[in-house]
Motif scaffolding. Structure first.
Motif, PDB file in Angstrom:
ATOM      1  N   LEU A  67      68.157  50.218  14.025  1.00 33.65           N
ATOM      2  CA  LEU A  67      68.848  50.377  15.645  1.00 33.65           C
ATOM      3  C   LEU A  67      69.433  51.427  16.292  1.00 33.65           C
ATOM      4  O   LEU A  67      69.078  51.904  17.946  1.00 33.65           O
ATOM      5  N   GLU A 113      66.047  37.747  31.094  1.00 36.41           N
ATOM      6  CA  GLU A 113      65.403  38.081  29.496  1.00 36.41           C
ATOM      7  C   GLU A 113      66.221  36.730  28.880  1.00 36.41           C
ATOM      8  O   GLU A 113      65.143  36.820  28.132  1.00 36.41           O
ATOM      9  N   ILE A 148      67.190  37.596  23.680  1.00 39.65           N
ATOM     10  CA  ILE A 148      67.662  39.308  23.729  1.00 39.65           C
ATOM     11  C   ILE A 148      67.661  39.659  22.480  1.00 39.65           C
ATOM     12  O   ILE A 148      67.056  40.869  21.299  1.00 39.65           O
ATOM     13  N   THR A 149      68.127  39.098  21.812  1.00 43.63           N
ATOM     14  CA  THR A 149      68.368  39.580  20.361  1.00 43.63           C
ATOM     15  C   THR A 149      67.529  39.585  19.061  1.00 43.63           C
ATOM     16  O   THR A 149      66.733  40.216  18.415  1.00 43.63           O
ATOM     17  N   GLN A 151      63.579  40.090  20.614  1.00 43.38           N
ATOM     18  CA  GLN A 151      63.501  40.955  21.182  1.00 43.38           C
ATOM     19  C   GLN A 151      64.170  43.037  20.182  1.00 43.38           C
ATOM     20  O   GLN A 151      62.412  43.626  20.408  1.00 43.38           O
ATOM     21  N   LEU A 152      64.972  42.604  20.132  1.00 45.03           N
ATOM     22  CA  LEU A 152      65.931  43.785  20.206  1.00 45.03           C
ATOM     23  C   LEU A 152      65.306  43.960  18.255  1.00 45.03           C
ATOM     24  O   LEU A 152      65.100  44.923  17.968  1.00 45.03           O
ATOM     25  N   ASN A 155      61.099  45.215  18.441  1.00 46.07           N
ATOM     26  CA  ASN A 155      61.136  46.325  18.883  1.00 46.07           C
ATOM     27  C   ASN A 155      62.039  47.432  18.052  1.00 46.07           C
ATOM     28  O   ASN A 155      61.201  47.978  17.515  1.00 46.07           O
ATOM     29  N   ILE A 187      75.243  43.909  20.202  1.00 48.25           N
ATOM     30  CA  ILE A 187      73.747  43.820  20.836  1.00 48.25           C
ATOM     31  C   ILE A 187      73.386  44.338  21.998  1.00 48.25           C
ATOM     32  O   ILE A 187      72.101  44.427  22.215  1.00 48.25           O
ATOM     33  N   LEU A 188      73.964  43.245  22.778  1.00 49.49           N
ATOM     34  CA  LEU A 188      73.782  43.785  24.105  1.00 49.49           C
ATOM     35  C   LEU A 188      73.163  45.422  24.540  1.00 49.49           C
ATOM     36  O   LEU A 188      72.770  46.041  24.950  1.00 49.49           O
ATOM     37  N   TYR A 191      70.635  46.865  22.709  1.00 47.00           N
ATOM     38  CA  TYR A 191      69.269  46.517  23.246  1.00 47.00           C
ATOM     39  C   TYR A 191      68.630  47.288  24.160  1.00 47.00           C
ATOM     40  O   TYR A 191      67.968  47.588  24.528  1.00 47.00           O
ATOM     41  N   SER A 194      68.077  50.720  24.479  1.00 44.61           N
ATOM     42  CA  SER A 194      66.565  50.392  23.356  1.00 44.61           C
ATOM     43  C   SER A 194      65.331  50.710  23.990  1.00 44.61           C
ATOM     44  O   SER A 194      64.079  50.830  23.212  1.00 44.61           O
ATOM     45  N   LEU A 195      65.655  50.034  25.656  1.00 43.95           N
ATOM     46  CA  LEU A 195      64.367  49.670  26.440  1.00 43.95           C
ATOM     47  C   LEU A 195      63.514  50.598  27.361  1.00 43.95           C
ATOM     48  O   LEU A 195      64.076  51.812  27.415  1.00 43.95           O
TER      49      LEU A 195
END
Length: 951
Positions: A67, A113, A148-149, A151-152, A155, A187-188, A191, A194-195
């Motif tokens: 991550l 999201e 969201i988790t 998606q992380l 990605n 986690i948030l 996320y 990382s976008l």
């Protein structure tokens, strides 16, 4: 405001969430698996269990390493190891803590999201059920349902955007594990950092919310407004589609922003008043103005191209199929994900680019004097007119290593700040006549259908297009040349022979050659492709790759920019491996190249050839309909260079020579920079399987002496053992007699002195070649005329000439005449065939002229009346000057009607006529007493020689 849970009592909270997540996961599977079973996916439960066993159980530190992968900067390098630069800078991404982010932004992302983020265990039963419903109804994987988790995980852990069942199940499994080892806030935070948000005001890639906030709105995330937060939250699904720095995508982005605000209002995160206030805000005024310093500083087009090409190569290395992804609508999103990996994975990207060559060609192309000034014009879209303002001529150029396919240098465009389209590697344009060697002539030569000396007929060509309508193909100048060799047709880029070759090959067979080189052929591409009319067209790199194939003897290597990609530990993630593919036989490739040499030496590319003496060049010009695109592609045995010129929105170009001139300048810059790539004397060598024979350029058969006399016998290449067996049957020498306005073959009655022996071509009657052939054609019909008895004598006139006498005569013009005989002092001295000028000059003497008919019957002699001699030269010329007037006088000449006065600044001239006089005197007002004068006398027979000069 949304509740942001605390991180206190982490162990207890994690344990509680683990059991709750496990319970929900079991519940979820008990719901989803039966549904999938009913849809025909039997045995999925066992499959899921096997996946769970295979998937490694990652620790917190392992997750953190993946991550945190964004923190590693990737670099690009030239082929000699010289660094090009970092693929991104720290300004493109700034790590930010959750407590440094505006609550508005957090709420906007949750609304857009994953509104249940703080309530689900990593996967959302509601979202998956909705996705299952959509996928079952469409009979394919069409909807995501990702939290969201998830998606992380997708990605940063799996890094695979395909919506396939195995990946989705892995994604859910890993998401459940991720939630066991990290808090929701952690986690948030991962996320949001990382976008990927596309390119900002500086036109550099933005990674993470802080970089996006600064790059678009010029402020940190803590101070974002509600409207700004909603806009950023709406961008992440399609960053390029919501780019705020283009009017059309900015409008789409604002519509997406409204959708996010609607969700926030529905979720109770904002009030109706704040909703209306956000919609009413002027978002455009808050955008950061684009920076003057363009993306990637010194190499904007280069860095953008490396970024995209490297992402595609990693996709290849991972076994992803672009066609399958495109069919699923996932290609662009997957590419964006891999692009982010390239930017942030701490990778080393080695390119094929030559540092010095790339700098040289781009410096040359930056010269504004090579191009026309920007123009404004109007184009029609549908039923409306659109004004294009200050449009510059654009350029795309690629320099390719012939043997490896490596791109040594390229020019992507004129100004990256105003237009980011890469005109060298990405933009597809109609190729015009540059396609002819690759689609028409090369394949025909390869298959032995033609040789360079094969004769093709250049003539109007009509084709039915349906509904009883027809279309006529024409040459660009709407002129036709009849029978021409394939070499000549390509040399002058004649359209009709190209279309005929495509017809002879067959469209499918001809396109097979292009498809073998990865040229994208559209289902609607048809016969017009033979002369460059494609549905979509090709990139400069693709076209230059085709010419490099010709230069390499028919072997094609895919043009490529990226040579190797390694990670931070030196592990090879991708390495280009040569994949030579034979497209043309060595004979077919050499013959095509040899014909393209003539284009450079004496054809449509001679403007280039005249500027590059001493180099073995083969090349081709290209112009599309209405002059919207101009091309020139040329190659040596070592490198191939292609140039395209045009406007981004189609409009006729003002100078048809532009591509050739730009190509010449770029080629010279490469010569100066890397002369070792262009050794003088290096040449394209013919295969040993070829030999040269002398062929007729009209019949294509072996040349005869008659072909040589007509200048239509030329040496050309053929495969050994395949030279034509027959001698030319068209060229001949014939006895010709002229009659009226046409020629006939002479017969036994024709007087010998009126028979002309001529060389020429004798086509069969009603031959289409005969209609368009521009050379000398011999008649096929024997003289059919009959004698009408002894002809009348002509009317003859004689006048003095400087060397004696000039005879002229006139006749009634009976069709039976074959000509006239001239006699001097009773002896026959000359015969003048009918159709030639009726005049003759000779020395003094007694002359007579007779008329002769087809049977040899001769008229009585016609004698000219007595001649009036030319007047004598004036003598005694004197010149005097008084009060600004010049007086001239001379002796009068008997039989003179008029005198002409000439003047000059020097005795030996040049003299100019300044006046005339009917008497032997003249006066002129002049202030110049140093001029010289001469006088002549004139009568009906002409003008005398001039007098001696006087001053």
């Amino acid at each position: 405001m949304a509740r942001l849970p605390s991180s206190n009592n982490h162990e207890f909270s994690r344990l509680r969430r683990f059991w709750r997540g496990l319970f929900r996961g079991v519940l979820l599977l008990s719901i989803v698996l039966p549904l999938l079973f009913l849809a025909g996916v039997g045995g999925l439960a066992g499959y899921f269990a096997s996946l769970a066993k295979k998937e490694p159980v990652r620790s917190r530190s392992q997750f953190t390493q993946q991550l945190d992968n964004l923190s590693q900067t990737s670099h690009a390098f030239f082929r000699d190891g010289t660094p090009i630069g970092a693929l991104r800078s720290e300004a493109d991404r700034r790590m930010v803590r959750l407590d440094e982010i505006s609550p508005h932004l957090i709420q906007a992302f949750l609304a857009a999201e994953d509104k249940d983020f703080y309530r689900h265990p990593g996967i959302s039963p509601r979202g998956i059920l909705r996705a299952a419903r959509d996928n079952l109804s469409r009979q394919r994987v069409a909807s995501g349902g990702s939290t969201i988790t998830q998606q992380l995980v997708k990605n940063m852990v799996l890094q695979n955007r395909e919506k396939v069942l195995e990946r989705k199940l892995k994604e859910g499994l890993i998401a459940l594990r991720l939630e066991r080892v990290f808090t929701k806030d952690e986690i948030l935070t991962f996320y949001l950092n990382s976008l990927y948000f596309g390119k900002g005001s500086h036109r550099r890639n933005m990674l993470g919310v802080e970089a996006a906030s600064r790059g678009i709105f010029g402020r940190n995330t803590r101070h974002l407004t509600l409207a700004q937060s909603a806009y950023l939250a709406g961008m992440i699904q399609r960053p390029a589609a919501y780019d705020p720095y283009r009017s059309d995508t900015f409008a789409a982005g604002k519509r997406r922003m409204k959708t996010v605000l609607n969700r926030m209002l529905k979720n109770g995160q904002i009030t109706p008043a704040t909703y209306e206030e956000a919609l009413a805000s002027n978002l455009e005024d808050t955008l950061v103005k684009p920076h003057r310093e363009s993306a990637y500083h010194r190499h904007p087009f280069l860095m953008a191209a490396v970024e995209e090409e490297a992402a595609k190569r990693l996709m290849d290395a991972d076994g992803l199929n672009p066609s399958e992804l495109s069919a699923q609508g996932l290609y662009r999103t997957t590419l964006e994900q891999y692009r982010k990996r390239i930017l942030t994975g701490g990778l080393r990207v080695e390119t094929t680019l030559d540092n010095r060559l790339d700098a040289a060609v781009n410096k040359t192309a930056a010269n504004p004097h090579l191009f026309a000034k920007p123009i404004t014009y109007t184009v029609r879209y549908g039923s409306k007119n659109h004004v294009v303002k200050n449009a510059p001529e654009e350029v795309g150029a690629v320099l390719l290593d012939v043997k490896t396919g490596g791109i040594l240098a390229f020019v992507g465009g004129r100004n990256f700040e105003t237009a980011q389209t890469n005109h060298a590697l990405s933009a597809r344009r109609q190729p015009g006549s540059t396609i002819k060697p690759l689609l028409d002539y090369g394949p025909a030569l390869d298959q032995g259908m033609i040789t360079p000396g094969t004769v093709l007929v250049d003539e109007p060509l009509t084709v039915k297009i349906g509904n009883g309508e027809t279309k006529t193909y024409k040459n660009q100048n709407e002129a036709y040349q009849g029978p021409v060799t394939a070499r000549h047709a390509l040399k002058w880029s004649l359209n009709i022979p190209s279309i005929k070759l495509l017809r002879k090959l067959g469209k499918k067979e001809a396109f097979r050659y292009l498809e073998a080189m990865d040229f994208p052929i559209h289902p609607r591409d048809g016969e017009a492709s033979a002369i460059g009319g494609f549905t979509r067209g090709f990139t400069v790199a693709e076209m230059v790759g085709g010419y490099a194939m010709l230069a390499r003897g028919g072997i094609w290597e895919p043009p490529h920019l990226v040579e190797k990609i390694t990670d931070g530990k030196g592990r090879v993630l991708y390495e280009h491996r040569p994949s030579p593919k034979r497209i043309l036989s060595p004979e077919g490739a050499f013959l095509t190249v040899d014909m393209l040499r003539d284009v450079i030496k004496s054809g449509t590319g001679r403007r280039v050839g005249s500027r590059m003496p001493g180099y073995d060049l083969a090349g081709k010009t290209g112009t599309t309909q209405n002059g919207h695109d101009l091309w020139f592609i040329g190659t040596t045995p070592q490198v191939a260079l292609g140039v395209w010129i045009g406007y981004d929105i189609n409009h006729p170009l003002p100078d048809s020579r532009r591509a050739k001139d730009v190509w010449s300048r770029l080629f010279r810059s490469t010569l100066r920079t890397r002369p070792e790539l262009f050794p003088k004397g290096e040449a394209f060598l013919p295969p040993e399987t070829l030999e040269q024979v002398e062929l007729c350029t009209v019949s294509g058969q072996k040349a005869t002496e008659n072909c040589r006399k007509a200048g239509e016998g030329k040496t050309d290449w053929v495969r050994k053992g395949e030279e034509p067996e027959d001698l030319c049957s068209l060229h001949a020498v014939a006895d010709i007699v002229h009659g009226g306005d046409k020629d006939y073959l002479a017969d036994s009655r024709t007087p010998a002195d009126f028979v002309l022996q001529q060389s020429g071509v004798q086509f069969p009657p009603d031959s289409s070649e005969a209609r368009w052939y521009p050379g000398k054609q011999l008649p096929t019909e024997t003289d059919p005329r009959e004698s009408q008895g002894i002809p009348d004598p002509p009317r003859v006139f004689a006048t003095p000439a400087p060397d004696g006498i000039r005879l002229t005569w006139f006749h009634s013009g009976k069709e039976s005449l074959v000509g006239f005989r001239i006699y001097r002092d009773g002896s026959h001295i000359q015969s003048i065939p009918s159709g030639q000028p009726t005049r003759w000059n000779g020395p003094p003497g007694n002359y007579a002229v007779t008329a002769v008919d087809v049977a040899g019957l001769e008229s009585k002699q016609a004698v000219p009346p007595a001649m009036t001699p030319l007047p004598s030269t004036p003598a005694g010329l004197t010149v005097s000057h008084s009060a600004g007037v010049t007086q001239l006088s001379w002796h009068d000449v008997v039989g003179t009607d008029q005198y002409r006065i000439y003047s000059a600044s020097k005795p030996d001239g040049p003299y100019q006529l300044i006046g005339q006089s009917s008497r032997p005197t003249a006066a002129f007002s002049t202030g110049d007493s140093n001029r010289w004068y001469r006088v002549t006398s004139v009568n009906p027979q002409g003008e005398s020689p001039p007098s001696k000069p006087a001053s």
